[in-house]
Design an enzyme around this catalytic site. Structure first.
Site, PDB file in Angstrom:
ATOM      1  N   CYS A 124       0.820  -1.220   0.000  1.00 33.21           N
ATOM      2  CA  CYS A 124       0.000   0.000   0.000  1.00 33.21           C
ATOM      3  C   CYS A 124       0.850   1.265   0.000  1.00 33.21           C
ATOM      4  O   CYS A 124       0.361   2.345  -0.337  1.00 33.21           O
ATOM      5  CB  CYS A 124      -0.934   0.006   1.203  1.00 33.21           C
ATOM      6  SG  CYS A 124      -1.942  -1.478   1.289  1.00 33.21           S
ATOM      7  N   HIS A 177      -3.391   7.026   2.771  1.00 30.29           N
ATOM      8  CA  HIS A 177      -3.800   5.752   2.181  1.00 30.29           C
ATOM      9  C   HIS A 177      -5.194   5.402   2.694  1.00 30.29           C
ATOM     10  O   HIS A 177      -5.480   5.521   3.879  1.00 30.29           O
ATOM     11  CB  HIS A 177      -2.779   4.669   2.565  1.00 30.29           C
ATOM     12  CG  HIS A 177      -3.241   3.288   2.276  1.00 30.29           C
ATOM     13  ND1 HIS A 177      -3.798   2.932   1.077  1.00 30.29           N
ATOM     14  CD2 HIS A 177      -3.247   2.167   3.047  1.00 30.29           C
ATOM     15  CE1 HIS A 177      -4.132   1.646   1.118  1.00 30.29           C
ATOM     16  NE2 HIS A 177      -3.803   1.162   2.301  1.00 30.29           N
ATOM     17  N   ASN A 203     -10.254  -0.412  -0.262  1.00 30.92           N
ATOM     18  CA  ASN A 203      -8.807  -0.271  -0.093  1.00 30.92           C
ATOM     19  C   ASN A 203      -8.118  -0.814  -1.351  1.00 30.92           C
ATOM     20  O   ASN A 203      -8.072  -2.023  -1.553  1.00 30.92           O
ATOM     21  CB  ASN A 203      -8.377  -1.037   1.160  1.00 30.92           C
ATOM     22  CG  ASN A 203      -6.873  -0.993   1.402  1.00 30.92           C
ATOM     23  OD1 ASN A 203      -6.092  -0.709   0.507  1.00 30.92           O
ATOM     24  ND2 ASN A 203      -6.484  -1.309   2.621  1.00 30.92           N
TER      25      ASN A 203
HETATM   26  O1  UT7 Z   1      -3.978  -1.359   3.519  1.00 29.93           O
HETATM   27  C1  UT7 Z   1      -3.040  -1.973   4.321  1.00 29.93           C
HETATM   28  C2  UT7 Z   1      -3.269  -1.697   5.742  1.00 29.93           C
HETATM   29  N1  UT7 Z   1      -4.511  -2.296   6.175  1.00 29.93           N
HETATM   30  C3  UT7 Z   1      -5.205  -1.727   7.136  1.00 29.93           C
HETATM   31  O2  UT7 Z   1      -4.827  -0.673   7.575  1.00 29.93           O
HETATM   32  C4  UT7 Z   1      -6.409  -2.434   7.688  1.00 29.93           C
HETATM   33  C5  UT7 Z   1      -6.463  -2.225   9.159  1.00 29.93           C
HETATM   34  N2  UT7 Z   1      -7.475  -2.983   9.880  1.00 29.93           N
HETATM   35  C6  UT7 Z   1      -8.795  -2.741   9.798  1.00 29.93           C
HETATM   36  O3  UT7 Z   1      -9.220  -1.940   8.996  1.00 29.93           O
HETATM   37  C7  UT7 Z   1      -9.698  -3.409  10.807  1.00 29.93           C
HETATM   38  O4  UT7 Z   1      -8.898  -4.118  11.714  1.00 29.93           O
HETATM   39  C8  UT7 Z   1     -10.777  -4.358  10.204  1.00 29.93           C
HETATM   40  C9  UT7 Z   1     -11.823  -3.518   9.509  1.00 29.93           C
HETATM   41  C10 UT7 Z   1     -10.125  -5.321   9.237  1.00 29.93           C
HETATM   42  C11 UT7 Z   1     -11.475  -5.129  11.309  1.00 29.93           C
HETATM   43  O5  UT7 Z   1     -12.051  -4.237  12.244  1.00 29.93           O
HETATM   44  P1  UT7 Z   1     -11.765  -4.372  13.789  1.00 29.93           P
HETATM   45  O6  UT7 Z   1     -12.516  -3.304  14.448  1.00 29.93           O
HETATM   46  O7  UT7 Z   1     -10.282  -4.398  13.999  1.00 29.93           O
HETATM   47  O8  UT7 Z   1     -12.432  -5.781  14.111  1.00 29.93           O
HETATM   48  P2  UT7 Z   1     -11.892  -6.963  15.037  1.00 29.93           P
HETATM   49  O9  UT7 Z   1     -11.106  -7.915  14.218  1.00 29.93           O
HETATM   50  O10 UT7 Z   1     -11.260  -6.411  16.273  1.00 29.93           O
HETATM   51  O11 UT7 Z   1     -13.255  -7.622  15.459  1.00 29.93           O
HETATM   52  C12 UT7 Z   1     -14.221  -6.932  16.253  1.00 29.93           C
HETATM   53  C13 UT7 Z   1     -15.512  -7.710  16.307  1.00 29.93           C
HETATM   54  C14 UT7 Z   1     -15.351  -9.170  16.732  1.00 29.93           C
HETATM   55  O12 UT7 Z   1     -16.508  -9.521  17.472  1.00 29.93           O
HETATM   56  P3  UT7 Z   1     -16.512  -9.518  19.079  1.00 29.93           P
HETATM   57  O13 UT7 Z   1     -15.404 -10.447  19.494  1.00 29.93           O
HETATM   58  O14 UT7 Z   1     -16.254  -8.090  19.470  1.00 29.93           O
HETATM   59  O15 UT7 Z   1     -17.883  -9.998  19.425  1.00 29.93           O
HETATM   60  C15 UT7 Z   1     -15.327  -9.926  15.429  1.00 29.93           C
HETATM   61  O16 UT7 Z   1     -15.767 -11.255  15.571  1.00 29.93           O
HETATM   62  O17 UT7 Z   1     -16.102  -7.757  15.007  1.00 29.93           O
HETATM   63  C16 UT7 Z   1     -16.303  -9.137  14.614  1.00 29.93           C
HETATM   64  N3  UT7 Z   1     -16.014  -9.225  13.183  1.00 29.93           N
HETATM   65  C17 UT7 Z   1     -16.944  -9.117  12.243  1.00 29.93           C
HETATM   66  N4  UT7 Z   1     -18.280  -8.921  12.295  1.00 29.93           N
HETATM   67  C18 UT7 Z   1     -18.951  -8.834  11.141  1.00 29.93           C
HETATM   68  C19 UT7 Z   1     -14.817  -9.388  12.590  1.00 29.93           C
HETATM   69  N5  UT7 Z   1     -14.946  -9.374  11.256  1.00 29.93           N
HETATM   70  C20 UT7 Z   1     -16.270  -9.206  11.013  1.00 29.93           C
HETATM   71  C21 UT7 Z   1     -17.031  -9.093   9.835  1.00 29.93           C
HETATM   72  N6  UT7 Z   1     -18.361  -8.912   9.955  1.00 29.93           N
HETATM   73  N7  UT7 Z   1     -16.457  -9.154   8.611  1.00 29.93           N
END
Ligand code: UT7
Length: 339
Positions: A124, A264, A295
């Site tokens: 990226c 980005h 992205n």
């Molecule tokens: O371009 C290169 C660099 N990339 C980035 O900068 C990406 C950076 N990361 C992100 O954008 C975020 O970490 C994501 C959008 C990928 C994920 O968001 P998050 O807030 O970090 O989610 P998480 O993995 O901490 O999960 C939070 C909650 C969990 O549920 P509980 O344990 O709180 O009940 C997950 O099970 O969200 C749940 N979850 C989902 N729910 C619905 C995780 N993925 C999903 C999903 N749909 N796809």
């Protein structure tokens, strides 16, 4: 007899972005089309990422096709002829042919006169790496007009059943021409890498292992991208603010003087957190292309800049701050004047 002296190379005193072009694939994919396979919802994706829809390429919209299209527009925007481009740099992680570099094919299709051409892999952050390289090539005298293209077809290497990535990654291309300028138009780059965190975003396995697994299982599978999203999120939101502020400092400008901020487009929450951590003044307009583009990795900054120009949020001559970060981990930031 005196020892032979190699003639020194010298180029332009100052460099700038001379033109901008982009290509957005024709296929619009709303969140609703993806949620079933990952047990998610439109609401969750919007809240957690700001993404409403993204573009995924059709079979005809290849990496080369999108790169050439964006490049043609950038060259025209710069008021140049393709024969004046003497170096082509393509930043991408989704050109699926190991060799030759897609840049050579792009240079040929554009009709350059045997321009130097090579690909770079900085994920990226690839576009900002390319701009830094191009500026130094022009200042060093190795090239006069360098085309820098960020292009991705991440839909090819995204697992649509992976809850952590299926809704994030997307396709597109953006290009700029870097060339000589009367006044400084590209500031010093602040860049680096943190290979100790290489596991946070990566191709799941190399091609050889993917082939062996496919042969053993009897089915062909692509080695998709995997990401530890939360760790990347925390790193990007906080460590990158410092890098962005350092780029301002190296350029000798203050946040007050900026017109636009083009980070980005990884996640809208990262964009907002960065702006807050940097204490960006209210008047600085912020790129938010991710809502409709997803992205697009190396293509995200030129795509976001083009949208700001099209929407009247940015104009030629504005002072902009770029910052990009991604797999590696890699990062790069610089201040530029909008072409
Ligand atoms: O371009 C290169 C660099 N990339 C980035 O900068 C990406 C950076 N990361 C992100 O954008 C975020 O970490 C994501 C959008 C990928 C994920 O968001 P998050 O807030 O970090 O989610 P998480 O993995 O901490 O999960 C939070 C909650 C969990 O549920 P509980 O344990 O709180 O009940 C997950 O099970 O969200 C749940 N979850 C989902 N729910 C619905 C995780 N993925 C999903 C999903 N749909 N796809």
């Amino acid at each position: 007899m005196s020892a032979p002296m190699i003639a020194p190379s010298a180029g332009a005193t100052h460099t700038g972005l001379l033109g901008l072009g982009v290509y957005r694939p024709s296929r619009v994919i709303p969140n609703a089309d993806l949620v079933e396979a990952i047990d998610s919802s439109d609401e969750w994706i919007r809240q957690r990422t700001g993404i409403r829809e993204r573009r995924w390429a059709t079979p005809e919209e290849t990496v080369q096709m999108m790169a050439v299209s964006a490049a043609r527009d950038a060259i025209a925007d710069a008021g140049l002829d393709p024969r004046q481009v003497d170096c082509v740099i393509v930043a991408t992680v989704s050109h699926l042919l190991q060799t030759p570099a897609v840049a050579t094919l792009v240079a040929h299709e554009l009709g350059t006169e045997q321009a130097a051409a090579f690909d770079i892999s900085a994920a990226c952050a690839g576009f900002c790496h390319g701009v830094a390289l191009a500026s130094d090539l022009v200042r060093g005298g190795s090239a006069r007009h360098v085309l820098v293209i960020g292009v991705e077809r991440l839909s090819d290497i995204t697992d649509v059943t992976d809850r952590g990535t299926a809704f994030i990654f997307a396709d597109g291309a953006g290009a700029v021409v870097v060339g000589p300028s009367d006044t400084p138009g590209i500031g010093p780059v602040v860049w680096g890498s943190q290979g100790e965190q290489a596991n946070l975003i990566r191709q799941r396995e190399d091609w050889r292992d993917a082939l062996a697994a496919s042969a053993a299982g009897g089915t062909a599978t692509m080695p998709h991208l995997v990401m530890e999203g939360n760790a990347v999120f925390r790193w990007a939101s906080f460590a990158m603010a410092k890098v962005a502020l350092e780029a301002l400092d190296r350029a000798g400008v203050s946040a007050d003087q900026l017109d636009i901020f083009v980070p980005h487009q990884a996640n809208m929450r990262i964009v907002d957190t960065l702006a807050r951590s940097m204490k960006l003044p209210e008047h600085v307009r912020i790129a938010r292309d991710i809502a409709e583009a997803g992205n697009t990795s190396a293509a995200s900054i030129p795509l976001a800049l083009a949208r700001m120009k099209a929407d009247g949020e940015a104009k030629s001559g504005d002072l902009a701050l770029f910052i990009a970060f991604g797999a590696g981990l890699t990062y790069a930031a610089q201040v530029v004047i909008v072409p």
